[in-house]
Design a protein around this motif. Structure first.
Motif, PDB file in Angstrom:
ATOM      1  N   ARG A 170       0.846  -1.188   0.000  1.00  0.00           N
ATOM      2  CA  ARG A 170       0.000   0.000   0.000  1.00  0.00           C
ATOM      3  C   ARG A 170       0.880   1.236   0.000  1.00  0.00           C
ATOM      4  O   ARG A 170       2.043   1.180   0.406  1.00  0.00           O
ATOM      5  CB  ARG A 170      -0.926   0.026   1.222  1.00  0.00           C
ATOM      6  CG  ARG A 170      -2.027  -1.037   1.190  1.00  0.00           C
ATOM      7  CD  ARG A 170      -2.825  -0.976   2.489  1.00  0.00           C
ATOM      8  NE  ARG A 170      -3.878  -1.952   2.528  1.00  0.00           N
ATOM      9  CZ  ARG A 170      -5.157  -1.711   2.221  1.00  0.00           C
ATOM     10  NH1 ARG A 170      -5.501  -0.491   1.831  1.00  0.00           N
ATOM     11  NH2 ARG A 170      -6.060  -2.648   2.284  1.00  0.00           N
ATOM     12  N   GLU A 171       0.319   2.335  -0.434  1.00  0.00           N
ATOM     13  CA  GLU A 171       1.038   3.597  -0.480  1.00  0.00           C
ATOM     14  C   GLU A 171       0.200   4.683   0.183  1.00  0.00           C
ATOM     15  O   GLU A 171      -1.034   4.640   0.119  1.00  0.00           O
ATOM     16  CB  GLU A 171       1.322   3.992  -1.928  1.00  0.00           C
ATOM     17  CG  GLU A 171       2.215   3.012  -2.655  1.00  0.00           C
ATOM     18  CD  GLU A 171       2.370   3.360  -4.122  1.00  0.00           C
ATOM     19  OE1 GLU A 171       3.527   3.421  -4.581  1.00  0.00           O
ATOM     20  OE2 GLU A 171       1.358   3.564  -4.807  1.00  0.00           O
ATOM     21  N   PRO A 172       0.855   5.660   0.820  1.00  0.00           N
ATOM     22  CA  PRO A 172       0.092   6.742   1.452  1.00  0.00           C
ATOM     23  C   PRO A 172      -0.554   7.644   0.408  1.00  0.00           C
ATOM     24  O   PRO A 172      -0.027   7.817  -0.692  1.00  0.00           O
ATOM     25  CB  PRO A 172       1.156   7.492   2.256  1.00  0.00           C
ATOM     26  CG  PRO A 172       2.437   7.209   1.553  1.00  0.00           C
ATOM     27  CD  PRO A 172       2.300   5.822   0.994  1.00  0.00           C
ATOM     28  N   ILE A 173      -1.692   8.205   0.763  1.00  0.00           N
ATOM     29  CA  ILE A 173      -2.341   9.193  -0.089  1.00  0.00           C
ATOM     30  C   ILE A 173      -1.853  10.568   0.346  1.00  0.00           C
ATOM     31  O   ILE A 173      -2.023  10.955   1.509  1.00  0.00           O
ATOM     32  CB  ILE A 173      -3.878   9.119   0.036  1.00  0.00           C
ATOM     33  CG1 ILE A 173      -4.361   7.715  -0.337  1.00  0.00           C
ATOM     34  CG2 ILE A 173      -4.552  10.183  -0.839  1.00  0.00           C
ATOM     35  CD1 ILE A 173      -5.846   7.502  -0.105  1.00  0.00           C
ATOM     36  N   PRO A 174      -1.204  11.312  -0.544  1.00  0.00           N
ATOM     37  CA  PRO A 174      -0.651  12.617  -0.150  1.00  0.00           C
ATOM     38  C   PRO A 174      -1.694  13.523   0.501  1.00  0.00           C
ATOM     39  O   PRO A 174      -2.800  13.687  -0.015  1.00  0.00           O
ATOM     40  CB  PRO A 174      -0.171  13.204  -1.487  1.00  0.00           C
ATOM     41  CG  PRO A 174       0.088  12.017  -2.343  1.00  0.00           C
ATOM     42  CD  PRO A 174      -0.953  11.005  -1.956  1.00  0.00           C
ATOM     43  N   GLY A 175      -1.339  14.064   1.681  1.00  0.00           N
ATOM     44  CA  GLY A 175      -2.205  14.997   2.371  1.00  0.00           C
ATOM     45  C   GLY A 175      -3.325  14.355   3.167  1.00  0.00           C
ATOM     46  O   GLY A 175      -4.148  15.062   3.767  1.00  0.00           O
ATOM     47  N   ARG A 176      -3.371  13.017   3.202  1.00  0.00           N
ATOM     48  CA  ARG A 176      -4.432  12.329   3.941  1.00  0.00           C
ATOM     49  C   ARG A 176      -3.822  11.236   4.798  1.00  0.00           C
ATOM     50  O   ARG A 176      -2.699  10.786   4.563  1.00  0.00           O
ATOM     51  CB  ARG A 176      -5.451  11.729   2.975  1.00  0.00           C
ATOM     52  CG  ARG A 176      -6.142  12.770   2.107  1.00  0.00           C
ATOM     53  CD  ARG A 176      -7.064  12.133   1.091  1.00  0.00           C
ATOM     54  NE  ARG A 176      -8.129  11.358   1.718  1.00  0.00           N
ATOM     55  CZ  ARG A 176      -9.064  10.692   1.027  1.00  0.00           C
ATOM     56  NH1 ARG A 176      -9.035  10.710  -0.300  1.00  0.00           N
ATOM     57  NH2 ARG A 176      -9.994  10.005   1.650  1.00  0.00           N
ATOM     58  N   ARG A 177      -4.552  10.795   5.800  1.00  0.00           N
ATOM     59  CA  ARG A 177      -4.048   9.764   6.708  1.00  0.00           C
ATOM     60  C   ARG A 177      -4.258   8.364   6.141  1.00  0.00           C
ATOM     61  O   ARG A 177      -3.655   7.411   6.605  1.00  0.00           O
ATOM     62  CB  ARG A 177      -4.757   9.889   8.064  1.00  0.00           C
ATOM     63  CG  ARG A 177      -4.506  11.219   8.762  1.00  0.00           C
ATOM     64  CD  ARG A 177      -5.186  11.283  10.103  1.00  0.00           C
ATOM     65  NE  ARG A 177      -4.663  10.291  11.015  1.00  0.00           N
ATOM     66  CZ  ARG A 177      -5.120  10.115  12.277  1.00  0.00           C
ATOM     67  NH1 ARG A 177      -6.104  10.865  12.721  1.00  0.00           N
ATOM     68  NH2 ARG A 177      -4.588   9.197  13.049  1.00  0.00           N
ATOM     69  N   GLU A 178      -5.134   8.224   5.159  1.00  0.00           N
ATOM     70  CA  GLU A 178      -5.412   6.907   4.598  1.00  0.00           C
ATOM     71  C   GLU A 178      -4.303   6.468   3.649  1.00  0.00           C
ATOM     72  O   GLU A 178      -3.453   7.257   3.267  1.00  0.00           O
ATOM     73  CB  GLU A 178      -6.748   6.933   3.835  1.00  0.00           C
ATOM     74  CG  GLU A 178      -7.959   7.196   4.694  1.00  0.00           C
ATOM     75  CD  GLU A 178      -8.272   8.669   4.791  1.00  0.00           C
ATOM     76  OE1 GLU A 178      -7.410   9.478   4.379  1.00  0.00           O
ATOM     77  OE2 GLU A 178      -9.360   9.022   5.274  1.00  0.00           O
ATOM     78  N   ASN A 179      -4.342   5.183   3.310  1.00  0.00           N
ATOM     79  CA  ASN A 179      -3.462   4.691   2.260  1.00  0.00           C
ATOM     80  C   ASN A 179      -4.272   3.879   1.268  1.00  0.00           C
ATOM     81  O   ASN A 179      -5.452   3.591   1.511  1.00  0.00           O
ATOM     82  CB  ASN A 179      -2.299   3.878   2.835  1.00  0.00           C
ATOM     83  CG  ASN A 179      -2.768   2.747   3.723  1.00  0.00           C
ATOM     84  OD1 ASN A 179      -3.675   2.005   3.354  1.00  0.00           O
ATOM     85  ND2 ASN A 179      -2.178   2.605   4.895  1.00  0.00           N
ATOM     86  N   MET A 180      -3.661   3.541   0.162  1.00  0.00           N
ATOM     87  CA  MET A 180      -4.364   2.819  -0.894  1.00  0.00           C
ATOM     88  C   MET A 180      -3.454   1.726  -1.431  1.00  0.00           C
ATOM     89  O   MET A 180      -2.247   1.734  -1.211  1.00  0.00           O
ATOM     90  CB  MET A 180      -4.738   3.777  -2.020  1.00  0.00           C
ATOM     91  CG  MET A 180      -3.534   4.447  -2.683  1.00  0.00           C
ATOM     92  SD  MET A 180      -4.018   5.654  -3.929  1.00  0.00           S
ATOM     93  CE  MET A 180      -2.393   6.261  -4.411  1.00  0.00           C
ATOM     94  N   TYR A 181      -4.049   0.760  -2.136  1.00  0.00           N
ATOM     95  CA  TYR A 181      -3.239  -0.274  -2.765  1.00  0.00           C
ATOM     96  C   TYR A 181      -2.279   0.346  -3.772  1.00  0.00           C
ATOM     97  O   TYR A 181      -2.638   1.263  -4.509  1.00  0.00           O
ATOM     98  CB  TYR A 181      -4.118  -1.274  -3.515  1.00  0.00           C
ATOM     99  CG  TYR A 181      -4.924  -2.202  -2.643  1.00  0.00           C
ATOM    100  CD1 TYR A 181      -4.293  -3.154  -1.863  1.00  0.00           C
ATOM    101  CD2 TYR A 181      -6.310  -2.140  -2.635  1.00  0.00           C
ATOM    102  CE1 TYR A 181      -5.026  -4.015  -1.067  1.00  0.00           C
ATOM    103  CE2 TYR A 181      -7.060  -3.000  -1.846  1.00  0.00           C
ATOM    104  CZ  TYR A 181      -6.410  -3.936  -1.060  1.00  0.00           C
ATOM    105  OH  TYR A 181      -7.140  -4.785  -0.290  1.00  0.00           O
ATOM    106  N   SER A 182      -1.054  -0.172  -3.803  1.00  0.00           N
ATOM    107  CA  SER A 182      -0.153   0.163  -4.905  1.00  0.00           C
ATOM    108  C   SER A 182      -0.652  -0.571  -6.150  1.00  0.00           C
ATOM    109  O   SER A 182      -1.594  -1.373  -6.089  1.00  0.00           O
ATOM    110  CB  SER A 182       1.265  -0.281  -4.570  1.00  0.00           C
ATOM    111  OG  SER A 182       1.322  -1.701  -4.481  1.00  0.00           O
TER     112      SER A 182
END
Length: 332
Positions: A152-164
């Motif tokens: 997973r990778e972080p979403i810039p400016g947010r605390r969540e992350n998403m699948y790479s």
């Protein structure tokens, strides 16, 4: 204390686990910074770490020799990488194997990563996708290990992350019942094609032993009609290397179901005699806490495997497993 001494001591602390968790990648990073500032002590330690494949990167951007004036074998290791075209998965002739090509987007845009020592970053300023790739994995008993991308990778400016991109493909292949097996197999083939285009195995495995390599898939706890890791290993080995389905997992308890921080039971992973005296490339789709990898290393060593290299498609860095209710990840 001077800056160079501070960085040297910080690297030694990570190397020895003195006051911090032992972390060879962090140790190599801080010692490399100290070396660049002129620390001869850091230079000596880095040379020893590279000889032992402890936290060492793959792109040759940090010191590889005992002295900048010495030859390539000053540390007792072979330097440089070898790029060889892959025969079983044909890449376009206009896109030959290239260690600077991103495994995620395919662009020739890799630069040293600022986030992970020894990894590479696909630079958006060069037309790349911005992901980190070729992330080192260090475990006792490995000659060298690497993951191709974070899970997973972080979403810039947010605390969540998403699948790479690779993480998304892995999750789809393993868990998405809306996708049929022939299409899942094509996804695995596409990953193998990218591995060939990027010269991944040539960067990972010492050229002394690459001709005699045997590819071994990590064992699965879950019985699926399509076993993605086995298919991955078969396709990677086809026409180039040996292939042995040498490892079996006795327990059907998946890693995500075990308490965090626990190891597999002794002999939970068994190994056949077919690896005795051979150099092994162990393949898996994901690396999390490392329990399955350590059990595989023990089993392979017990049966006489020589050098063991490890290639994982993804490494769990930013979370999304262990206790997650958002998905059904199966990361070992």
């Amino acid at each position: 204390m001077s800056k160079v001494d501070k960085y040297t001591e910080r690297g030694i602390a990570f190397l020895e686990g003195d006051g911090v968790a032992k972390d060879y990648e962090q140790a190599f990073y801080w010692l490399s910074v100290a070396y660049e500032l002129g620390s001869s002590k850091a230079e000596t330690i880095l040379c020893d770490m590279r000889a032992k494949s402890l936290g060492a990167p793959f792109d040759g951007d940090v010191p590889e020799t005992a002295s900048l004036d010495d030859g390539p074998d000053a540390c007792g290791v072979t330097t440089g990488t070898q790029t060889v075209a892959v025969s079983n998965v044909r890449a376009d002739e206009s896109r030959p194997a290239n260690p600077n090509r991103c495994i995620a987007c395919g662009e020739e845009a890799l630069v040293p990563s600022e986030a992970f020592a020894g990894a590479k970053h696909c630079s958006p300023s060069r037309g790349g996708c911005g992901t980190n790739v070729m992330i080192p994995i260090v475990e006792d008993g490995l000659a060298r290990g690497v993951a191709l991308q974070p899970y997973r990778e972080p979403i810039p400016g947010r605390r969540e992350n998403m699948y790479s991109s690779l993480g998304s493909l892995i999750h789809m292949v393993k868990y998405d019942t809306r996708v049929d097996d022939p299409l899942k197999a094509e996804m695995v083939r596409e990953i193998v094609r990218r591995i060939g285009e990027c010269g991944v195995i040539e960067q990972l495995v010492d050229k002394r032993v690459i001709r005699n390599l045997v590819v071994v898939p990590a064992p699965s706890s879950k019985r699926r009609k399509l076993q993605p890791v086995s298919l991955l290993a078969e396709l990677v080995s086809e026409g180039r290397f040996g292939y042995e389905e040498a490892l079996k997992k006795r327990s059907r308890t998946e890693s995500k179901s075990r308490p965090k921080g626990t190891e597999l039971a002794p002999n939970d992973v068994s190994c056949s005699e077919s690896v005795r005296g051979k150099t092994v490339l162990l393949l898996d789709d994901t690396y999390g806490e490392g329990a399955t990898l350590r059990a595989c290393i023990r089993a392979l060593k017990d049966k006489g495997a020589q050098e063991i290299y490890f290639l994982s498609l993804c490494k769990n860095i930013y979370g999304g497993v262990k206790g997650s209710s958002a998905d059904d990840d199966d990361i070992d």
